[in-house]
Write an enzyme that holds these catalytic residues in place. Structure first.
Site, mmCIF file in Angstrom:
data_model
loop_
_atom_site.group_PDB
_atom_site.id
_atom_site.type_symbol
_atom_site.label_atom_id
_atom_site.label_comp_id
_atom_site.label_asym_id
_atom_site.label_seq_id
_atom_site.Cartn_x
_atom_site.Cartn_y
_atom_site.Cartn_z
ATOM 1 N N CYS A 50 0.864 -1.186 0.000
ATOM 2 C CA CYS A 50 0.000 0.000 0.000
ATOM 3 C C CYS A 50 0.895 1.230 0.000
ATOM 4 O O CYS A 50 2.093 1.126 -0.270
ATOM 5 C CB CYS A 50 -0.976 -0.014 1.181
ATOM 6 S SG CYS A 50 -0.198 -0.128 2.805
ATOM 7 N N THR A 51 0.357 2.379 0.299
ATOM 8 C CA THR A 51 1.125 3.627 0.183
ATOM 9 C C THR A 51 2.293 3.694 1.154
ATOM 10 O O THR A 51 3.441 3.898 0.767
ATOM 11 C CB THR A 51 0.208 4.841 0.410
ATOM 12 O OG1 THR A 51 -0.919 4.752 -0.444
ATOM 13 C CG2 THR A 51 0.963 6.142 0.123
#
Length: 343
Positions: free
Chosen positions: A199-200
């Site tokens: 994810c980020t």
């Protein structure tokens, strides 16, 4: 005792320009038991306001999720403050790849039920039993393993502009939507496949990995520090970068360019483009991808209807949106039917 912002975003932007000081944009998170989130929130606000920290920080009984910017010259002071808090000592700080003086224009520290809206009942599983953290080298190696399923734990509007090669990118609007969909799609491979997630910045994978282990997945891995840290590591280690495009970020920058490839299209004309904007009509504010030519032709709006509204005097615009909630449009994140080339 001041526990709120006194300056508007416009006033703050002017002060930042006037100061002309380099600012760092960074993020971090930590899961920890916080007995009194409101008291902790106030403590953070007072300390960070004095350091000229700006950003969006969520505090809950389960921990903290922070995205912020601060003057570069105050980084050491900020780091010392974090280290003085037992569960934040030596916490990993995800320093942005691209910095912007105006990535944040207000300091918002909010108390929430959760630091990430996951829709899960944490009492039903061990949230500490997380997957194996891997660095960029191990992540690349796992990607090459034919027994690995690589999953993007972000939303459609994030993965649309950039993702890892070969990743499964769920067509979802929220993190909570993706959890059950991924489990259902991979239910036949809980024991024979590696579940590799990213994810980020890592926070969504932290909770998802514990959830999937609870659901019976045997080999669960997550990218340490997310895309932000991966981009830094592949550059420092001079190894192959398997991410293509931009990394979506949740501040005024909206994205960081990781590679030169443009993998998405303008939602209005279809030409290659990966620049997210918000519709200028404040009653809409839809997030979508718009090229420079369409921005000029549409006056930064998503539709002809919105363009006509923004041409009206401000007081008329204000009267038109009075009493009409616009959150539904905002959170559609590019789902509007007015966008001909939407994802």
């Amino acid at each position: 005792m001041q526990l709120y912002n006194k300056l508007s975003a416009k006033e703050r932007a002017a002060l930042i320009e006037q100061a002309g000081e380099h600012r760092l944009t960074l993020s971090f998170y930590a899961y920890a038991k916080i007995g009194n989130p409101k008291l902790f929130r106030n403590y953070l606000f007072l300390a960070w306001d004095s350091m000229e920290v700006l950003g969006r920080i969520y505090v809950a009984q389960e921990g903290i999720n922070a995205q912020l910017s601060l003057p570069a010259k105050k980084f050491d002071e900020f780091k010392s403050f974090l280290d003085s808090i037992y569960f934040l000592k030596d916490v990993r700080l995800n320093i942005a790849i691209e910095h912007d003086l105006k990535s944040f224009l207000k300091l918002k520290v909010k108390v929430r039920d959760k630091i990430v809206a996951d829709g899960l009942n944490d009492a039903t599983f061990d949230v500490r039993n997380i997957g194996v953290h891997v660095d960029a080298l191990k992540f690349n190696a796992l990607m090459e393993d034919p027994n690995t399923v690589l999953v993007d734990m972000r939303n459609h509007y994030e993965s649309e502009i950039g993702h890892f090669k070969g990743a499964v990118t769920p067509d979802v609007d929220t993190f909570r939507d993706s959890l059950d969909i991924i489990e259902e799609d991979l239910k036949e491979h809980k024991e024979d496949k590696n579940l590799l997630m990213y994810c980020t910045g890592g926070i969504r994978c932290e909770k998802a990995s514990a959830y999937y282990k609870h659901k019976g997945f045997k080999n669960v891995f997550q990218l340490e520090g997310g895309i932000i840290e991966y981009a830094r590591q592949v550059e420092n280690l001079e190894v192959e970068n398997k991410f293509v495009g931009k990394n979506f970020v949740f501040d005024h920058r909206r994205s960081e360019r990781i590679t030169d490839e443009v993998i998405s299209n303008c939602h209005q004309c279809g030409k290659p483009c990966d620049s997210h904007v918000n519709c200028d009509n404040e009653a809409c504010h839809l997030l979508f991808i718009q090229c420079e030519e369409c921005a000029k032709a549409m006056n930064n709006c998503c539709s002809t209807a919105c363009k006509e509204i923004t041409a009206l005097p401000y007081e008329e615009q204000k009267a038109l949106r009075k009493g009409i909630p616009n959150s539904n449009k905002i959170f559609k994140k590019g789902r509007s039917s007015v966008l001909k080339f939407k994802h």
